[in-house]
Design an enzyme around this catalytic site. Structure first.
Site, short mmCIF file in Angstrom:
data_model
loop_
_atom_site.label_atom_id
_atom_site.label_comp_id
_atom_site.label_asym_id
_atom_site.label_seq_id
_atom_site.Cartn_x
_atom_site.Cartn_y
_atom_site.Cartn_z
N PHE A 149 -9.32 14.94 16.82
CA PHE A 149 -9.42 15.76 15.61
C PHE A 149 -10.72 15.47 14.87
CE2 PHE A 149 -8.63 16.72 11.12
CZ PHE A 149 -8.27 18.05 11.23
N CYS A 167 5.71 4.08 -12.36
CA CYS A 167 6.42 4.82 -13.40
C CYS A 167 7.28 3.91 -14.28
CB CYS A 167 7.29 5.91 -12.76
SG CYS A 167 6.28 7.21 -12.02
N ASP A 224 -4.11 8.19 16.28
CA ASP A 224 -4.39 9.52 16.84
C ASP A 224 -5.38 9.34 18.00
OD1 ASP A 224 -6.77 8.96 15.63
OD2 ASP A 224 -6.74 10.66 14.26
N SER A 225 -5.71 10.43 18.66
CA SER A 225 -6.53 10.31 19.88
C SER A 225 -8.02 10.27 19.57
CB SER A 225 -6.26 11.50 20.79
OG SER A 225 -6.80 12.68 20.20
N GLY A 226 -8.39 10.52 18.33
CA GLY A 226 -9.81 10.63 17.99
C GLY A 226 -10.31 12.05 18.10
N ASP A 282 -6.56 15.69 22.89
CA ASP A 282 -6.41 17.16 22.88
C ASP A 282 -7.59 17.79 22.18
OD1 ASP A 282 -5.83 16.22 20.31
OD2 ASP A 282 -4.52 17.92 19.87
N ASP A 336 2.42 13.34 9.10
CA ASP A 336 1.40 12.52 8.46
C ASP A 336 0.51 13.44 7.66
OD1 ASP A 336 -0.08 13.50 11.05
OD2 ASP A 336 -1.66 12.75 9.73
N CYS A 346 9.46 4.26 -9.37
CA CYS A 346 8.50 3.43 -8.64
C CYS A 346 7.89 2.40 -9.60
CB CYS A 346 7.42 4.28 -7.98
SG CYS A 346 6.05 4.76 -9.07
N CYS A 351 11.09 9.24 -11.66
CA CYS A 351 10.68 8.32 -10.60
C CYS A 351 10.88 6.88 -11.04
CB CYS A 351 9.21 8.58 -10.26
SG CYS A 351 8.53 7.49 -8.98
N HIS A 404 2.25 5.74 -6.78
CA HIS A 404 3.25 6.72 -7.23
C HIS A 404 3.40 7.87 -6.22
CE1 HIS A 404 5.55 9.73 -9.20
NE2 HIS A 404 4.56 10.58 -8.93
#
Ligand SMILES: [Zn+2]
Length: 369
Positions: free
Chosen positions: A64, A316, A60-62, A114, A273, A313, A311, A342
């Protein structure tokens, strides 16, 4: 995209992410800039090499974090002055500097700098914020075009530190053997623009149109999931998405719950994300086919069943709810690891099902549509 804030998806090693089928992870520029520092990561050969992740990475651009972690920030047309949340030291981020830091980190995709408009924001405030975001998008892209060739990994081989066998073949990014059918853009760094505009659909439209004119490699919808009601999030996505080119990645930042990501993906969102599956896992909240499950609850103390019966995974398949609850109650490190694996498997499973459904719709005979 699982979030790897500090260059790690918390509690989960990279080889486990690979076995879960993770294709891309996100790193946070703000955190990596402050520690260990982008120049250190550049000297090591970039973030891929530093964290041993030969697949795709996005930073990300930093912006946020600058806006959300710093109450004492000062914003001017030029950029933002802020204090480190680690040691109080003073830093100044401009669009150019954000891009320089991201090039040093050398992810496959970087984001324009931004201003994430807070919620609620009145109209004059949202307009002013948007003016800044659009000016910064132009400056970010110009600087990216002039300097993107400076990525530390350009065309270099990816090798682990002991000189052993490189990890599984690359899905994207540096060192991936190029084939003649490859899109040339697949082997260079890309830059995405971010649509802002608060909760005003006309401002969102204005921003989207301007960014598309600038011709970014992909487009994100930012400034959502900042405390607004969910119907408003949906409305902003529904209004903005059709304005962004279908043949480029469309990314909604910072969402969401399992049913949200499925809904947005079906609307045409390509990337999302969120820290939710990983952060919630560390607090004992599991997402399952039967709904949310708080593993701390006493009712699971002697529950021999898997966290999610539907599930398959690695967690599980092997561990019981009773054991996961015990690990959590005992504050064992393995607790965060198993819970996170999980939750990631559950989220990735949703996206896999959406992809499969879209593919079979496409493959279906035209008469059936
Ligand atoms: Zn599972």
């Amino acid at each position: 995209m699982p979030v790897g804030t500090q260059g790690t998806v918390k509690a989960v090693p990279q080889e486990t992410l690979e076995s879960l089928g993770v294709q891309i992870i996100l790193g946070n520029t703000y955190h990596l800039y402050l520690r260990p520092g982008h120049e250190a990561i550049r000297r090591i050969g970039g973030l891929h090499k530093f964290i041993s992740w030969p697949h795709a990475l996005l930073t990300d651009s930093g912006g946020f974090q600058v806006f959300s972690l710093n109450e004492l920030r000062k914003v001017t047309d030029d950029g933002v002055r802020f204090r480190s949340h680690l040691d109080g030291s003073s830093h100044f981020f401009t669009p150019e500097h954000s891009i320089d830091v991201q090039i040093a980190l050398g992810a496959d995709i970087c984001m324009a700098f931004d201003e994430c408009t807070e919620y609620p924001a009145d109209r004059p405030r949202a307009e002013e914020s948007l003016r800044l975001t659009m000016a910064w998008a132009r400056r970010s892209l110009d600087h990216f075009h002039a300097h993107s060739h400076e990525v530390p990994w350009h065309e270099q081989e990816f090798l682990p530190p002991n000189g052993g066998v490189p990890p599984v073949p690359r899905i994207g990014g540096p060192g991936r053997p190029r084939t003649s059918t490859d899109d040339p853009s697949a082997s260079r760094m890309q830059c995405f623009g971010i649509v802002q505009g608060g909760m005003y659909t006309d401002l969102r439209r204005q921003c989207a149109e301007r960014l598309v004119e600038m011709d970014f490699d992909g487009y994100a919808i930012g400034g959502l999931s900042v405390g607004e009601p969910r119907e408003l999030t949906l409305e902003m996505i529904a209004e903005t998405l059709p304005l962004l080119p279908r043949d480029k990645p469309r990314y909604v930042m910072g969402v969401g719950y399992p049913d949200e990501i499925e809904q947005y993906a079906r609307m045409g969102v390509d990337m999302m994300d969120c820290v939710l599956p990983t952060r919630a896992a560390r607090h004992g909240l599991l997402f399952t086919s039967e709904g949310r499950l708080n593993i701390k609850n006493k009712q699971y103390a002697e529950d021999k069943g898997p966290p999610d019966p539907a599930c398959d995974c690695m967690v599980c398949r092997r561990y019981s709810r009773a054991y996961l609850r015990h690990l959590m109650q005992s504050s064992e490190a393995l607790s965060g690891t198993l819970n996170t694996i999980h939750n990631l498997a559950f989220y990735l499973g949703i996206m896999r099902r959406v992809r499969d459904a879209l593919q079979s719709e496409r493959a279906a005979p035209v008469l059936d549509r």
